[in-house]
Design an enzyme around this catalytic site. Structure first.
Site, PDB file in Angstrom:
ATOM      1  N   THR A 133     -36.096 -15.278 -28.963  1.00 24.65           N
ATOM      2  CA  THR A 133     -35.611 -15.136 -27.588  1.00 24.65           C
ATOM      3  C   THR A 133     -35.002 -16.434 -27.084  1.00 24.65           C
ATOM      4  OG1 THR A 133     -36.365 -14.797 -25.306  1.00 24.65           O
ATOM      5  CG2 THR A 133     -37.962 -15.681 -26.827  1.00 24.65           C
ATOM      6  N   ASP A 134     -34.144 -16.331 -26.073  1.00 20.77           N
ATOM      7  CA  ASP A 134     -33.598 -17.524 -25.434  1.00 20.77           C
ATOM      8  C   ASP A 134     -34.647 -18.262 -24.611  1.00 20.77           C
ATOM      9  OD1 ASP A 134     -33.832 -15.655 -23.368  1.00 20.77           O
ATOM     10  OD2 ASP A 134     -31.716 -15.701 -22.810  1.00 20.77           O
ATOM     11  N   GLU A 135     -35.772 -17.599 -24.328  1.00 16.34           N
ATOM     12  CA  GLU A 135     -36.786 -18.214 -23.477  1.00 16.34           C
ATOM     13  C   GLU A 135     -37.472 -19.412 -24.124  1.00 16.34           C
ATOM     14  OE1 GLU A 135     -39.305 -15.636 -21.175  1.00 16.34           O
ATOM     15  OE2 GLU A 135     -37.949 -13.947 -21.472  1.00 16.34           O
ATOM     16  N   TYR A 159     -45.634 -16.278 -23.130  1.00 17.43           N
ATOM     17  CA  TYR A 159     -44.781 -15.513 -24.045  1.00 17.43           C
ATOM     18  C   TYR A 159     -43.783 -16.418 -24.749  1.00 17.43           C
ATOM     19  CZ  TYR A 159     -40.706 -12.877 -25.545  1.00 17.43           C
ATOM     20  OH  TYR A 159     -39.648 -12.397 -26.281  1.00 17.43           O
ATOM     21  N   LYS A 163     -43.429 -17.338 -28.856  1.00 16.71           N
ATOM     22  CA  LYS A 163     -42.230 -17.137 -29.662  1.00 16.71           C
ATOM     23  C   LYS A 163     -41.735 -18.458 -30.245  1.00 16.71           C
ATOM     24  CE  LYS A 163     -40.346 -13.814 -30.303  1.00 16.71           C
ATOM     25  NZ  LYS A 163     -40.520 -12.797 -31.376  1.00 16.71           N
TER      26      LYS A 163
END
Length: 376
Positions: A133-135, A159, A163
């Site tokens: 993810t970009d997060e 989260y 990741k």
């Protein structure tokens, strides 16, 4: 090619499974635990296909994963299985870490043993594709350039941290053991079959049912939006043609504030499914307490995948929203039971549950029960 898709009954995983199974030369095996966000309905179109198999089980079950890899002679693993909702990670961080970090570790160990069982010549055809993810990159200021594949990691939520940890594990297994890996980091997805806790389906369904549409804070947080079918095409391409050890950003080049996005959805619904009272759905918008640690902005520079692999998104944000709304209007058979029985739109992520421990999450203190294999 022979694929193992983890989390293949989820939103992105099912879109990818449907795409890959269109090619009769592919063998597509889905492994999914069918937690709250997994749905066999998302795979309904694959029922009866001879090149598709569904197995209900946990990615943390090393024996199950190893047997699937060997029995199916898997050549490509695309790892999507994850607890993916930020709000749920705030409520239950230990559960998220167990699935997203330890689950990835189990997969990597099984994949490495499987890859080492191949002949030297056959090893070159194997891929472990980790979907992230970009997060993991944290957030951007309003004028900051978009994240590239070289941007430093600065996760904000449990989260995102889980990741990021999984990303680092995948790279370590490549550097230390030589496992052939590729990685992708995507922006926010939208499209058919998305679980209704996410912003776009939550907005659509709350509007249709005449209940308040929550906006966190002022609604000024900005996200880049990617249609799930574009994402699936990119994942298939990277799994097939990506450079070993490389990472690719996958985005829609469609940044938009949450408030603007929700207002656009309301306006589209006003046209397509007017409220019987004649009022605009915008009247349902309600500003609520912001999410803890809410990132301000995400944006991805996708020049690498465009230049190297020739991929580009085909959906504009407006076209993608139209497509998504049309699908939810036409497919209440899929989402209505979820709203009635599994998730009714309640607010999550306000730390109303105590941060997780093994006591809070039985799956951490005892081996999770594995459901028997399910065939379609």
């Amino acid at each position: 090619m022979k694929y193992l898709i983890t989390g293949g009954a989820g939103f992105i995983g099912s879109a990818l499974s449907r795409l890959l199974a269109e090619n009769p030369e592919n063998r597509v095996v889905v492994l999914d635990k069918l937690t709250y966000a997994g749905s066999m309905g998302s795979l309904r179109s694959l029922k009866g296909k001879s090149n598709f198999r569904f197995v209900c089980g946990d990615i943390r079950d090393r024996s199950l994963v190893s047997s699937l890899l060997a029995d199916e002679e898997i050549t490509t693993i695309i790892h999507l299985a994850a607890e993916s909702h930020v709000d749920r990670s705030i409520d239950s961080p230990a559960l998220v870490m167990d699935t997203n970090v330890m689950g990835t570790l189990v997969l990597l160990e099984a994949a490495l043993a499987h890859w080492r069982s191949f002949s030297t010549a056959a090893r070159g055809n194997f891929r472990f594709h980790h979907v992230s993810t970009d997060e993991v990159f944290g957030d951007l200021g309003p004028a900051d350039p978009c994240f590239t594949e070289q941007s430093p990691y600065a996760p904000s939520s449990p989260y995102a941290a889980s990741k990021a940890a999984a990303d680092h594990l995948v790279r370590a297994w490549h550097r230390t053991y030589g496992l052939p890996v590729v990685l992708t980091n995507c922006s926010n997805n939208h499209g058919p079959f998305q679980f209704p806790e996410k912003l776009i389906p939550l907005t659509i369904l709350n509007a249709l049912q005449g209940v308040s549409i929550p906006i966190y804070g002022t609604g000024g947080n900005v996200r880049d939006w990617l249609h799930v079918e574009d994402h699936a095409r990119a994942l298939a391409l990277v799994a097939r043609s990506g450079r070993i050890g490389a990472s690719y950003n996958i985005g829609g080049e469609a940044e938009c504030s949450n408030l603007t996005l929700v207002e656009s959805i309301c306006d589209t619904l006003d046209r397509k499914k007017p409220d019987p009272s004649g009022r605009s759905y915008r009247n349902l918008i309600t500003f609520v307490t912001d999410r803890p640690g809410h990132d301000r902005r995400y944006g991805l520079d996708i020049s690498n995948i465009r230049t190297e692999l020739g991929w580009t998104p085909t959906y504009t944000l407006n076209a993608g929203i139209e497509n998504t709304i049309d699908w939810y209007l036409q497919n209440s058979w899929w989402w209505q039971p979820i709203r009635d029985e599994r998730y009714g739109g309640e607010r999550l992520g306000l730390e109303q549950t105590r941060p997780g421990t093994a006591k809070d999450h039985p799956s951490l203190s005892a081996k999770a029960t594995i459901l028997p294999e399910m065939q379609m």
